[in-house]
Design a protein around this motif. Structure first.
Motif, PDB file in Angstrom:
ATOM      1  N   PRO A  98       0.845  -1.185  -0.119  1.00  0.00           N
ATOM      2  CA  PRO A  98      -0.143  -0.025  -0.206  1.00  0.00           C
ATOM      3  C   PRO A  98       0.814   1.302   0.159  1.00  0.00           C
ATOM      4  CG  PRO A  98      -0.136  -0.863   2.023  1.00  0.00           C
ATOM      5  CD  PRO A  98       0.831  -1.963   1.345  1.00  0.00           C
ATOM      6  N   VAL A  99       0.518   2.273  -0.735  1.00  0.00           N
ATOM      7  CA  VAL A  99       1.300   3.622  -0.854  1.00  0.00           C
ATOM      8  C   VAL A  99       0.257   4.592  -0.732  1.00  0.00           C
ATOM      9  CG1 VAL A  99       2.798   5.058  -2.316  1.00  0.00           C
ATOM     10  CG2 VAL A  99       2.976   2.560  -2.770  1.00  0.00           C
ATOM     11  N   HIS A 100       0.359   5.118   0.495  1.00  0.00           N
ATOM     12  CA  HIS A 100      -0.513   6.296   0.878  1.00  0.00           C
ATOM     13  C   HIS A 100       0.055   7.602   0.689  1.00  0.00           C
ATOM     14  CE1 HIS A 100      -3.317   3.260   2.178  1.00  0.00           C
ATOM     15  NE2 HIS A 100      -2.176   2.739   3.116  1.00  0.00           N
ATOM     16  N   ILE A 101      -0.237   8.342  -0.324  1.00  0.00           N
ATOM     17  CA  ILE A 101       0.495   9.756  -0.645  1.00  0.00           C
ATOM     18  C   ILE A 101      -0.291  10.589   0.192  1.00  0.00           C
ATOM     19  CG2 ILE A 101       1.201  11.290  -2.205  1.00  0.00           C
ATOM     20  CD1 ILE A 101       2.660   8.752  -2.289  1.00  0.00           C
ATOM     21  N   ASP A 102       0.205  11.498   1.092  1.00  0.00           N
ATOM     22  CA  ASP A 102      -0.309  12.487   1.609  1.00  0.00           C
ATOM     23  C   ASP A 102       0.576  13.598   1.929  1.00  0.00           C
ATOM     24  OD1 ASP A 102      -2.371  13.913   2.905  1.00  0.00           O
ATOM     25  OD2 ASP A 102      -3.063  12.285   4.336  1.00  0.00           O
ATOM     26  N   GLU A 103       0.026  14.746   2.519  1.00  0.00           N
ATOM     27  CA  GLU A 103       0.744  16.083   2.908  1.00  0.00           C
ATOM     28  C   GLU A 103       1.561  15.824   4.043  1.00  0.00           C
ATOM     29  OE1 GLU A 103       0.648  20.709   2.398  1.00  0.00           O
ATOM     30  OE2 GLU A 103      -1.337  19.667   2.804  1.00  0.00           O
ATOM     31  N   HIS A 104       2.715  15.913   4.296  1.00  0.00           N
ATOM     32  CA  HIS A 104       3.340  15.789   5.483  1.00  0.00           C
ATOM     33  C   HIS A 104       4.361  16.848   5.924  1.00  0.00           C
ATOM     34  CE1 HIS A 104       1.606  11.782   6.374  1.00  0.00           C
ATOM     35  NE2 HIS A 104       2.186  11.617   5.040  1.00  0.00           N
ATOM     36  N   TYR A 105       4.686  17.401   6.883  1.00  0.00           N
ATOM     37  CA  TYR A 105       5.917  18.112   7.362  1.00  0.00           C
ATOM     38  C   TYR A 105       7.225  17.419   7.266  1.00  0.00           C
ATOM     39  CZ  TYR A 105       2.804  22.213   7.990  1.00  0.00           C
ATOM     40  OH  TYR A 105       1.816  23.263   7.713  1.00  0.00           O
ATOM     41  N   LEU A 106       8.175  17.769   6.536  1.00  0.00           N
ATOM     42  CA  LEU A 106       9.598  17.003   6.615  1.00  0.00           C
ATOM     43  C   LEU A 106      10.206  17.122   8.028  1.00  0.00           C
ATOM     44  CD1 LEU A 106      10.750  16.058   4.074  1.00  0.00           C
ATOM     45  CD2 LEU A 106       8.784  17.469   3.598  1.00  0.00           C
ATOM     46  N   ILE A 107      10.073  18.211   8.830  1.00  0.00           N
ATOM     47  CA  ILE A 107      10.700  18.312  10.097  1.00  0.00           C
ATOM     48  C   ILE A 107      10.412  17.192  10.858  1.00  0.00           C
ATOM     49  CG2 ILE A 107       9.136  19.964  11.165  1.00  0.00           C
ATOM     50  CD1 ILE A 107      12.910  19.818  11.618  1.00  0.00           C
ATOM     51  N   ASP A 108       8.909  16.744  10.545  1.00  0.00           N
ATOM     52  CA  ASP A 108       8.263  15.594  11.607  1.00  0.00           C
ATOM     53  C   ASP A 108       8.874  14.506  11.015  1.00  0.00           C
ATOM     54  OD1 ASP A 108       6.748  17.751  12.850  1.00  0.00           O
ATOM     55  OD2 ASP A 108       5.070  17.252  11.571  1.00  0.00           O
ATOM     56  N   ILE A 109       8.837  13.989   9.861  1.00  0.00           N
ATOM     57  CA  ILE A 109       9.681  12.663   9.682  1.00  0.00           C
ATOM     58  C   ILE A 109      10.894  12.711  10.092  1.00  0.00           C
ATOM     59  CG2 ILE A 109      10.036  13.462   7.293  1.00  0.00           C
ATOM     60  CD1 ILE A 109       9.242  10.535   6.502  1.00  0.00           C
ATOM     61  N   LEU A 110      11.736  13.819   9.727  1.00  0.00           N
ATOM     62  CA  LEU A 110      13.401  13.730  10.011  1.00  0.00           C
ATOM     63  C   LEU A 110      13.523  13.578  11.488  1.00  0.00           C
ATOM     64  CD1 LEU A 110      14.583  16.433   7.312  1.00  0.00           C
ATOM     65  CD2 LEU A 110      14.428  13.978   7.005  1.00  0.00           C
ATOM     66  N   ASP A 111      12.632  14.477  12.331  1.00  0.00           N
ATOM     67  CA  ASP A 111      12.772  14.528  13.738  1.00  0.00           C
ATOM     68  C   ASP A 111      12.547  12.845  14.326  1.00  0.00           C
ATOM     69  OD1 ASP A 111      13.667  16.817  14.347  1.00  0.00           O
ATOM     70  OD2 ASP A 111      11.788  17.816  14.872  1.00  0.00           O
ATOM     71  N   ASP A 112      11.474  12.343  13.723  1.00  0.00           N
ATOM     72  CA  ASP A 112      11.018  10.910  14.000  1.00  0.00           C
ATOM     73  C   ASP A 112      12.251   9.863  13.892  1.00  0.00           C
ATOM     74  OD1 ASP A 112       8.550  11.936  14.809  1.00  0.00           O
ATOM     75  OD2 ASP A 112       7.549  11.303  13.088  1.00  0.00           O
ATOM     76  N   GLN A 113      12.949   9.890  12.613  1.00  0.00           N
ATOM     77  CA  GLN A 113      14.177   9.170  12.277  1.00  0.00           C
ATOM     78  C   GLN A 113      15.256   9.454  13.230  1.00  0.00           C
ATOM     79  OE1 GLN A 113      13.172   6.384  10.912  1.00  0.00           O
ATOM     80  NE2 GLN A 113      10.998   7.311  10.774  1.00  0.00           N
ATOM     81  N   VAL A 114      15.534  10.655  13.419  1.00  0.00           N
ATOM     82  CA  VAL A 114      16.724  10.702  14.247  1.00  0.00           C
ATOM     83  C   VAL A 114      16.460  10.300  15.855  1.00  0.00           C
ATOM     84  CG1 VAL A 114      17.983  12.727  15.620  1.00  0.00           C
ATOM     85  CG2 VAL A 114      17.476  12.791  13.191  1.00  0.00           C
ATOM     86  N   ALA A 115      15.378  10.530  16.182  1.00  0.00           N
ATOM     87  CA  ALA A 115      14.842  10.023  17.558  1.00  0.00           C
ATOM     88  C   ALA A 115      14.920   8.463  17.576  1.00  0.00           C
ATOM     89  CB  ALA A 115      13.609  10.604  18.079  1.00  0.00           C
ATOM     90  N   ARG A 116      14.569   7.945  16.385  1.00  0.00           N
ATOM     91  CA  ARG A 116      14.536   6.524  16.302  1.00  0.00           C
ATOM     92  C   ARG A 116      15.933   5.902  16.504  1.00  0.00           C
ATOM     93  NH1 ARG A 116      11.864   3.279  11.238  1.00  0.00           N
ATOM     94  NH2 ARG A 116      12.397   1.120  11.934  1.00  0.00           N
TER      95      ARG A 116
END
Length: 231
Positions: A80-98
């Motif tokens: 499944p590919v779900h294209i939606d609008e996202h803020y880049l800072i959120d995804i980058l922060d999530d992966q750095v925290a991970r």
């Protein structure tokens, strides 16, 4: 008179199911390891090195199992590919925290350069997996720093991950990005992460444009630079 009954087994489905189970098990082991490291931090350099090695190998194995499962689903039109609008800072922060604990045990500093208002359309989970896998690989090869950035270049989103390690070898830079060579597979070097990243990038398209990845050396930190472009 007897009838011979042949049972056909789809081994690819069995393997995919096994990979899914292994992924869950490795994920549980990784979570347990992180909990143990929180409760009993290493007290000397030798212990820190052991924890670092265990955490890196578990993270790498978990990432590769996720990639294999995703590629199987993609090949069978089940991803499944779900294209939606996202803020880049959120995804980058999530992966750095991970990957914070992995980077910390390796003594690696991770920095993000991104406009907090920058947003784009993409699959959050799939792009997050790509960023995560590249970060895990960078932690292994960098000397001490990783810089993650995101910006718009010629109306295309560019997510860049750079380090101050030795950089990508010349043969990787010369080969078409994301291509897997039979000779390298025989040597145990599949570059699965780059192949996965290219395929996920290609899932993102707008009119005639498709996403792609690019590898270079140099830039701000002098090491390898991975770039993900999304239209």
């Amino acid at each position: 008179m007897s009838k011979k009954i042949e049972n056909t087994i789809d081994f690819s489905m069995i393997l995919a199911s096994s990979v899914h189970d292994m992924k869950n098990s490795v994920g549980m082991l990784l979570a347990s390891l992180e909990g143990l490291m929180d409760e009993m931090p290493p007290v000397n350099a030798a212990q820190n090195k052991r924890f670092s090695t265990l955490h890196y190998e578990a993270s790498r194995m978990n990432g590769e199992l996720i990639q294999l499962l995703s590629l199987y689903r993609m090949q069978n039109n089940l991803l499944p590919v779900h294209i939606d609008e996202h803020y880049l800072i959120d995804i980058l922060d999530d992966q750095v925290a991970r990957n914070h604990m992995l980077a910390e045990t390796k003594g690696v500093e991770m920095n993000i350069q991104c406009d907090p208002d920058l947003h784009w359309y993409f699959d959050h989970d799939l792009i997050g997996s790509v960023v995560h896998n590249i970060l895990v690989n960078c932690v292994r090869y960098t000397q001490s720093k990783i810089e993650i950035s995101a910006k718009i270049e010629d109306e295309i989103l560019c997510v860049s991950i750079a380090d101050n390690g030795p950089g990508y070898p010349p043969e990787m830079l010369q080969r078409p990005t994301g291509k897997v060579e039979d000779a390298e597979i025989s040597k145990g070097a599949t570059h699965l992460g780059l192949y996965f990243a290219q395929k996920i990038a290609e899932c993102h398209k707008q009119q005639e444009k498709r996403g792609y990845i690019e590898l270079t050396n140099g830039a701000c930190l002098g090491g390898g630079v991975f770039k993900l472009y999304l239209p």
